[in-house]
Design a protein around this motif. Structure first.
Motif, PDB file in Angstrom:
ATOM      1  N   HIS A 163       0.807  -1.261  -0.068  1.00 29.42           N
ATOM      2  CA  HIS A 163      -0.065  -0.051  -0.146  1.00 29.42           C
ATOM      3  C   HIS A 163       0.935   1.324   0.004  1.00 29.42           C
ATOM      4  CE1 HIS A 163       0.887  -0.448   4.350  1.00 29.42           C
ATOM      5  NE2 HIS A 163       0.808   0.779   4.570  1.00 29.42           N
ATOM      6  N   ASP A 164       0.246   2.375  -0.644  1.00 30.10           N
ATOM      7  CA  ASP A 164       0.859   3.562  -0.364  1.00 30.10           C
ATOM      8  C   ASP A 164       2.355   3.467  -0.861  1.00 30.10           C
ATOM      9  OD1 ASP A 164       1.676   6.468  -0.190  1.00 30.10           O
ATOM     10  OD2 ASP A 164       1.243   6.415   1.822  1.00 30.10           O
ATOM     11  N   ASN A 165       2.704   3.070  -2.003  1.00 30.37           N
ATOM     12  CA  ASN A 165       3.966   2.791  -2.423  1.00 30.37           C
ATOM     13  C   ASN A 165       4.411   3.453  -3.624  1.00 30.37           C
ATOM     14  OD1 ASN A 165       6.328   1.549  -3.512  1.00 30.37           O
ATOM     15  ND2 ASN A 165       6.212  -0.195  -2.412  1.00 30.37           N
ATOM     16  N   ALA A 166       5.119   4.501  -3.862  1.00 31.34           N
ATOM     17  CA  ALA A 166       5.382   5.447  -4.987  1.00 31.34           C
ATOM     18  C   ALA A 166       5.819   4.541  -6.168  1.00 31.34           C
ATOM     19  CB  ALA A 166       6.338   6.444  -4.791  1.00 31.34           C
ATOM     20  N   GLY A 167       7.052   3.847  -6.205  1.00 34.55           N
ATOM     21  CA  GLY A 167       7.424   2.944  -7.450  1.00 34.55           C
ATOM     22  C   GLY A 167       6.620   1.976  -7.750  1.00 34.55           C
ATOM     23  N   LEU A 168       5.890   1.356  -6.841  1.00 32.01           N
ATOM     24  CA  LEU A 168       5.176   0.208  -7.039  1.00 32.01           C
ATOM     25  C   LEU A 168       3.895   0.824  -7.861  1.00 32.01           C
ATOM     26  CD1 LEU A 168       4.315  -2.740  -6.658  1.00 32.01           C
ATOM     27  CD2 LEU A 168       3.374  -2.328  -4.594  1.00 32.01           C
ATOM     28  N   PRO A 213      -1.578   9.704  -0.116  1.00 30.90           N
ATOM     29  CA  PRO A 213      -1.379   8.147  -0.335  1.00 30.90           C
ATOM     30  C   PRO A 213      -1.265   7.717  -1.926  1.00 30.90           C
ATOM     31  CG  PRO A 213      -3.550   8.269   0.446  1.00 30.90           C
ATOM     32  CD  PRO A 213      -2.844   9.658   0.655  1.00 30.90           C
ATOM     33  N   TYR A 214      -0.357   7.121  -2.123  1.00 32.57           N
ATOM     34  CA  TYR A 214      -0.302   6.433  -3.791  1.00 32.57           C
ATOM     35  C   TYR A 214      -1.121   5.063  -3.750  1.00 32.57           C
ATOM     36  CZ  TYR A 214       3.739   9.331  -4.773  1.00 32.57           C
ATOM     37  OH  TYR A 214       4.522  10.319  -4.938  1.00 32.57           O
ATOM     38  N   PRO A 215      -1.976   4.995  -4.958  1.00 35.60           N
ATOM     39  CA  PRO A 215      -2.992   3.906  -4.955  1.00 35.60           C
ATOM     40  C   PRO A 215      -2.556   2.508  -5.428  1.00 35.60           C
ATOM     41  CG  PRO A 215      -3.007   5.183  -7.091  1.00 35.60           C
ATOM     42  CD  PRO A 215      -1.846   5.822  -6.057  1.00 35.60           C
ATOM     43  N   LEU A 265       5.605   0.405   7.176  1.00 40.46           N
ATOM     44  CA  LEU A 265       4.615   1.535   7.325  1.00 40.46           C
ATOM     45  C   LEU A 265       5.160   2.790   6.341  1.00 40.46           C
ATOM     46  CD1 LEU A 265       2.347   2.211   9.390  1.00 40.46           C
ATOM     47  CD2 LEU A 265       4.075   3.234  10.925  1.00 40.46           C
ATOM     48  N   SER A 266       4.206   3.542   5.973  1.00 35.15           N
ATOM     49  CA  SER A 266       4.591   4.316   5.014  1.00 35.15           C
ATOM     50  C   SER A 266       4.760   5.682   5.600  1.00 35.15           C
ATOM     51  CB  SER A 266       3.345   4.749   3.996  1.00 35.15           C
ATOM     52  OG  SER A 266       3.444   6.095   3.522  1.00 35.15           O
ATOM     53  N   VAL A 267       5.717   6.153   5.599  1.00 33.44           N
ATOM     54  CA  VAL A 267       6.126   7.534   6.111  1.00 33.44           C
ATOM     55  C   VAL A 267       5.000   8.729   5.926  1.00 33.44           C
ATOM     56  CG1 VAL A 267       7.636   9.003   4.725  1.00 33.44           C
ATOM     57  CG2 VAL A 267       7.910   9.135   7.094  1.00 33.44           C
ATOM     58  N   ASP A 272      10.232   7.977  -2.241  1.00 35.72           N
ATOM     59  CA  ASP A 272       9.275   7.167  -1.339  1.00 35.72           C
ATOM     60  C   ASP A 272       9.304   7.327  -0.013  1.00 35.72           C
ATOM     61  OD1 ASP A 272       6.684   5.009  -1.419  1.00 35.72           O
ATOM     62  OD2 ASP A 272       8.283   4.003  -0.072  1.00 35.72           O
ATOM     63  N   GLN A 273      10.664   7.010   0.521  1.00 42.58           N
ATOM     64  CA  GLN A 273      10.930   6.774   1.814  1.00 42.58           C
ATOM     65  C   GLN A 273      11.066   8.345   2.751  1.00 42.58           C
ATOM     66  OE1 GLN A 273      14.396   5.204   3.247  1.00 42.58           O
ATOM     67  NE2 GLN A 273      15.188   5.337   1.543  1.00 42.58           N
ATOM     68  N   VAL A 274      11.051   9.371   1.810  1.00 48.53           N
ATOM     69  CA  VAL A 274      11.016  10.759   2.628  1.00 48.53           C
ATOM     70  C   VAL A 274      10.131  11.571   1.868  1.00 48.53           C
ATOM     71  CG1 VAL A 274      13.305  10.727   3.533  1.00 48.53           C
ATOM     72  CG2 VAL A 274      13.092  11.350   1.143  1.00 48.53           C
ATOM     73  N   ILE A 275       9.904  12.930   2.303  1.00 49.79           N
ATOM     74  CA  ILE A 275       8.912  13.726   1.631  1.00 49.79           C
ATOM     75  C   ILE A 275       9.848  14.684   0.885  1.00 49.79           C
ATOM     76  CG2 ILE A 275       7.032  15.619   1.969  1.00 49.79           C
ATOM     77  CD1 ILE A 275       6.486  12.751   3.263  1.00 49.79           C
TER      78      ILE A 275
END
Ligand SMILES: Cc1cc2nc3c(=O)[nH]c(=O)nc-3n(C[C@H](O)[C@H](O)[C@H](O)COP(=O)(O)OP(=O)(O)OC[C@H]3O[C@@H](n4cnc5c(N)ncnc54)[C@H](O)[C@@H]3O)c2cc1C
Length: 440
Positions: free
Chosen positions: A16-21, A168-170, A243-245, A130-133
């Protein structure tokens, strides 16, 4: 042969909520998720009973089961990334590899080599934040370099952040049969035993958002290590991306600015390590690269085992040794004590934490150690030497934390202080001052 896209999971063990995925699943080609048990990393671990490897293994197996239920194949390979990709490129028609950015020095070199290999096969490596803003050069100071004061960085961070940065990313919604593919000939996934590791589990909280009440109260409790729920304990999930940051940031933004501030520190240290990769093993401040540390082996051993006679330090080290976790206040006490009271090189402590912490993250560990040692891009003044007794009185006045981890505390079995605070303080200041002035 069907053309496929690989999605390479690294520090993002979630669907869930994974930018690259999300980008991979929107590429129009069937996606095969992949995890590589990287021997470049695993072979260097000092123990084959490493709770982090067990944690990763369980999460990868969970992802694999979920992928199979959704109608796809999840590949898990054991080897060196370049060799693994060579083999996969020979076995499948890989159009591209998608992944999320990783800012550690080793990862940067590895990813460049993988990108080159893929390019030779006509495939691209597509990396996503993905792992930082904010990453890399997104939030530099006026000089075009990273701000050297956290206050300036956090002010810029807060001014720049928009709702969409935390949206969140879908990926979960897109994770369905139509976007995946089943590879009947896929190799079986390796087991822990086949990789020569022994199962070693440590208790960690669920990969869910912390309780709202805890977050609302966080600023009151975070510095009280004796309380059961003094902080979120989500660092291990942020480290491995279970967990997504963004999720945690959204909650923090809504409920507690102090927690948000700590998460901004995390972004900041990741940016600093990306800009200054040499700080992984070297003091940032050249004036403090030649501190004549004492590096006494026996004293280091006493510190590692929680036998310094300073209870907050010892309780922290014993909790670390037994559970792989240590509250932030105890990390501060233990790190300051090692560098200033015992005059042991911060890199010895950094390595010990790296071997033991479940949430070990190079950027956060190096950043915090260099802060404590006074040697970092951002650093406490070199002449600051915390009094272990004052820290005890301030953060654990009833010794609740100490009793949890030092059963013999208060008896004659508990060691006497390894060094006198006043003496150690003066010695540390004189030593650091001499090193500092010699290079000015
Ligand atoms: C010497 C030393 C070494 C450290 N090594 C690590 C490490 O290897 N990995 C790691 O994740 N944290 C490290 N920290 C930072 C901090 O101690 C831990 O993140 C925190 O204790 C984890 O517990 P928590 O999740 O309950 O944190 P909370 O207090 O609930 O904070 C929430 C999140 O904010 C971030 N955060 C909190 N404090 C800091 C901080 N000082 N610096 C950067 N990020 C922070 C973490 O991602 C944390 O999970 C270190 C601190 C010190 C002083």
């Amino acid at each position: 042969m069907t053309k496929i896209v690989l999605f390479w999971h690294r520090r993002d063990l979630r669907q869930h909520d994974n930018a690259g995925l999300t980008a991979a699943l929107q590429s129009g080609l069937p996606v095969v998720p992949l995890f590589i048990y990287d021997r470049e990393i695993l072979d260097l671990l000092p123990s084959r009973r490493d709770a982090r490897v067990t944690f990763i293994y369980d999460e990868v197996e969970r992802l694999a089961r979920q992928t199979e239920q959704a109608g796809g194949t999840f590949l898990a390979e054991y080897g060196r990334p370049l060799a693994v990709f060579e083999a996969l490129l020979g076995r499948y028609e890989v159009a591209a590899v998608y992944t999320n950015e990783d800012y550690e020095p080793y990862a940067a070199v590895r990813d460049a080599a993988v990108a080159e290999l893929l390019a030779r096969h006509g495939a691209g490596l597509h990396s996503f934040k993905d792992q930082v803003i904010f990453a890399k050069n997104e939030l530099l100071g006026k000089s075009g370099k990273p701000a050297k004061v956290f206050g300036a960085y956090s002010k810029a961070w807060l001014a720049a952040v928009q709702d969409e940065h935390l949206a969140p990313y879908p990926s979960q919604e897109l994770y369905r049969e139509a976007n995946l593919v089943r590879l009947p000939e896929a190799a079986p996934r390796p087991t822990l035993e086949q990789m020569n590791f022994v199962r070693h589990e440590q208790q960690v909280p669920a990969a869910e958002l912390p309780d709202e009440e805890l977050v609302r109260n966080y600023h009151n409790t975070r510095d009280k290590p004796g309380l059961i729920n003094s902080s979120t304990r989500r660092s291990v999930h942020l480290r491995f991306g279970t967990l997504s940051v963004r999720e945690l940031m959204r909650q923090a933004r809504a409920l507690n600015p102090k927690l948000l501030n700590e998460l901004i520190w995390r972004d900041y240290f990741m940016m600093l390590l990306w800009h200054y990769p040499f700080t992984a093993t070297e003091s940032y401040d050249p004036r403090l690269r030649n501190v004549p540390y004492r590096n006494n082996e026996a004293e280091f051993q006493a510190w590692c085992e929680g036998r310094t006679g300073y209870p907050l330090v010892d309780a922290g080290m014993r909790e670390l040794n037994q559970t792989g976790y240590m509250p932030n206040r105890a990390r501060i006490a233990a790190a300051g004590f090692l560098v200033k009271h015992l005059l042991i090189d911060w890199r010895w402590g950094d390595r010990y934490f790296a071997d033991k912490l479940l949430d070990y993250d190079m950027a956060q560990n190096v950043g915090n150690w260099q802060w404590m040692a006074g040697t970092g891009v951002v650093a406490a003044p070199w002449f600051r030497v915390y009094s272990p007794q004052s820290q005890q009185e301030q953060y654990d006045p009833s010794f609740a934390y100490v009793w949890q981890w030092i059963p013999e505390f208060g008896t004659c079995e508990y060691p006497k202080p390894i060094v006198d605070h006043k003496f150690a303080r003066e010695r540390a200041i004189a030593t650091f001052r001499a090193a500092y002035q010699a290079r000015e």
